[in-house]
Design a protein around this motif. Sequence first.
Motif, short mmCIF file in Angstrom:
data_model
loop_
_atom_site.label_atom_id
_atom_site.label_comp_id
_atom_site.label_asym_id
_atom_site.label_seq_id
_atom_site.Cartn_x
_atom_site.Cartn_y
_atom_site.Cartn_z
N ASP A 1 0.81 -1.22 0.00
CA ASP A 1 0.00 0.00 0.00
C ASP A 1 0.85 1.27 0.00
OD1 ASP A 1 0.97 -0.53 2.56
OD2 ASP A 1 -0.76 0.39 3.55
N THR A 2 2.17 1.13 0.01
CA THR A 2 3.07 2.29 -0.04
C THR A 2 2.88 3.04 -1.36
OG1 THR A 2 4.69 1.18 1.38
CG2 THR A 2 5.48 3.02 0.04
N THR A 3 2.69 4.35 -1.28
CA THR A 3 2.45 5.13 -2.51
C THR A 3 3.61 6.05 -2.88
OG1 THR A 3 1.41 7.01 -1.37
CG2 THR A 3 -0.02 5.14 -2.00
N ALA A 4 4.66 6.12 -2.05
CA ALA A 4 5.77 7.01 -2.36
C ALA A 4 7.03 6.52 -1.67
CB ALA A 4 5.45 8.44 -1.94
N VAL A 5 8.18 6.86 -2.27
CA VAL A 5 9.49 6.49 -1.74
C VAL A 5 10.41 7.70 -1.79
CG1 VAL A 5 11.56 5.08 -2.09
CG2 VAL A 5 9.29 4.07 -2.45
N PHE A 6 11.04 7.99 -0.66
CA PHE A 6 12.17 8.92 -0.63
C PHE A 6 13.42 8.07 -0.59
CE2 PHE A 6 14.81 11.73 2.44
CZ PHE A 6 15.64 12.13 1.40
N ALA A 7 14.20 8.08 -1.67
CA ALA A 7 15.43 7.30 -1.77
C ALA A 7 16.62 8.22 -1.52
CB ALA A 7 15.54 6.64 -3.14
N MET A 8 17.52 7.81 -0.63
CA MET A 8 18.61 8.69 -0.24
C MET A 8 19.78 8.71 -1.22
SD MET A 8 18.82 8.57 3.87
CE MET A 8 17.39 8.88 4.90
N SER A 9 19.59 8.17 -2.41
CA SER A 9 20.52 8.38 -3.52
C SER A 9 19.78 8.10 -4.81
CB SER A 9 21.76 7.47 -3.40
OG SER A 9 21.52 6.21 -3.98
N ASP A 10 20.24 8.70 -5.89
CA ASP A 10 19.61 8.47 -7.18
C ASP A 10 19.78 7.02 -7.62
OD1 ASP A 10 18.82 11.08 -7.30
OD2 ASP A 10 20.40 11.71 -8.67
N THR A 11 20.92 6.42 -7.31
CA THR A 11 21.14 5.02 -7.66
C THR A 11 20.10 4.13 -7.01
OG1 THR A 11 23.52 5.40 -7.94
CG2 THR A 11 22.80 3.13 -7.61
N VAL A 12 19.83 4.38 -5.73
CA VAL A 12 18.81 3.62 -5.02
C VAL A 12 17.45 3.88 -5.66
CG1 VAL A 12 17.57 3.39 -2.84
CG2 VAL A 12 20.07 3.49 -2.85
N ALA A 13 17.15 5.14 -5.98
CA ALA A 13 15.86 5.47 -6.60
C ALA A 13 15.66 4.71 -7.90
CB ALA A 13 15.79 6.98 -6.86
N MET A 14 16.70 4.61 -8.71
CA MET A 14 16.59 3.90 -9.98
C MET A 14 16.39 2.40 -9.78
SD MET A 14 19.50 5.95 -12.13
CE MET A 14 19.38 7.74 -12.31
N GLY A 15 17.06 1.83 -8.79
CA GLY A 15 16.84 0.42 -8.48
C GLY A 15 15.43 0.17 -8.02
N VAL A 16 14.89 1.09 -7.21
CA VAL A 16 13.50 0.97 -6.74
C VAL A 16 12.53 1.06 -7.92
CG1 VAL A 16 11.71 2.12 -5.39
CG2 VAL A 16 14.00 1.83 -4.42
N ILE A 17 12.75 2.01 -8.81
CA ILE A 17 11.85 2.18 -9.96
C ILE A 17 11.86 0.95 -10.86
CG2 ILE A 17 11.48 3.51 -12.08
CD1 ILE A 17 12.42 6.00 -10.50
N ARG A 18 13.03 0.37 -11.07
CA ARG A 18 13.11 -0.84 -11.90
C ARG A 18 12.35 -1.98 -11.23
NH1 ARG A 18 13.38 -2.04 -16.96
NH2 ARG A 18 11.58 -3.25 -16.30
N ALA A 19 12.48 -2.11 -9.91
CA ALA A 19 11.76 -3.16 -9.19
C ALA A 19 10.25 -2.94 -9.29
CB ALA A 19 12.19 -3.17 -7.72
N LEU A 20 9.82 -1.70 -9.14
CA LEU A 20 8.39 -1.40 -9.25
C LEU A 20 7.87 -1.77 -10.63
CD1 LEU A 20 8.36 2.00 -7.35
CD2 LEU A 20 7.09 -0.04 -6.67
N SER A 21 8.62 -1.46 -11.66
CA SER A 21 8.21 -1.80 -13.02
C SER A 21 8.06 -3.30 -13.18
CB SER A 21 9.22 -1.26 -14.02
OG SER A 21 8.90 -1.65 -15.34
N ASP A 22 8.98 -4.06 -12.60
CA ASP A 22 8.97 -5.52 -12.76
C ASP A 22 7.85 -6.19 -11.99
OD1 ASP A 22 11.08 -5.29 -14.46
OD2 ASP A 22 12.58 -6.18 -13.13
N ILE A 23 7.28 -5.50 -10.99
CA ILE A 23 6.14 -6.08 -10.26
C ILE A 23 4.82 -5.44 -10.72
CG2 ILE A 23 7.55 -6.71 -8.26
CD1 ILE A 23 6.39 -4.29 -6.77
N GLY A 24 4.89 -4.68 -11.80
CA GLY A 24 3.67 -4.14 -12.38
C GLY A 24 3.16 -2.85 -11.77
N ARG A 25 4.04 -2.11 -11.09
CA ARG A 25 3.65 -0.83 -10.49
C ARG A 25 4.27 0.31 -11.31
NH1 ARG A 25 2.48 -1.73 -5.06
NH2 ARG A 25 1.63 0.38 -4.99
#
Length: 255
Positions: free
Chosen positions: A159-183
């Motif tokens: 149910d999490t709707t937002a992420v504050f990632a403390m580095s851009d590299t982490v943010a990009m890894g999170v976004i790729r994971a979200l894409s792969d799970i259909g978010r």
Amino acid sequence: LLYTHDHEASFLVEYVDETADEFQTAVRLHHEKRVTGCIFLGGRIDERAHVLTGIDMPMVFATISAENANLPRAGSVFIDNRMMGRLAMQTLIDAGHTKIAIFGGARQSDDGFGQRYQGAMEALEKAGIPFDGERYVDTRFSLRGAYDTARGFFAMKPDTTAVFAMSDTVAMGVIRALSDIGRRVPQDVSVVGYDGIEMGKYFLPRLTTVEQPINDIARESVAMLMGMLEKGEEPRHVVVPASLITRESVGPANK
């Protein structure tokens, strides 16, 4: 890293990955290659840094504060991480998000990551939004580490709707994971990064991020180190201004 040979200054660049110890590396290079000054880029000042007290060498920490490091010959050039962490979180709050995760480093520390966390908590408290401690994620600062961590996290907290990632590299890894799970980002989950690396401008979606002024930090760090080496100047701790850059990775929360 900087060393002198026959009174001429030269630069030696040493890459240290996240599994290695940059402080031990500096000590080794001081002894093996007669390094006489050092600039550390990024990282974290923790208990490992005590080895630096055994070498008589001026040093500058770029992007992290050495104010409380108890290293007598260490200066630093950095941004106000507490303020920028607060602005990053406020960006998500202003978009209507309340179920926000934070992906970062050790939040109890007094380093840049701890200060970003403190700023984020101040923004949430001011907005009257309680923070669910289970939405804090201590992650490795790599694409693969963030990707794996994010997949596990969103399986538990979908149910999490937002992420504050403390580095851009982490943010990009999170976004790729979200894409792969259909978010989708930002339609389903918004993401704010931190650092302002070049890739963020061209990533899909383009990354909203805290941009560190790397050119200013680099110039000030080199000038400070040369001043200590050539003129015997005392180390200083310099705060440079940062910016929050709004792009495509943040959208309104789904109601």
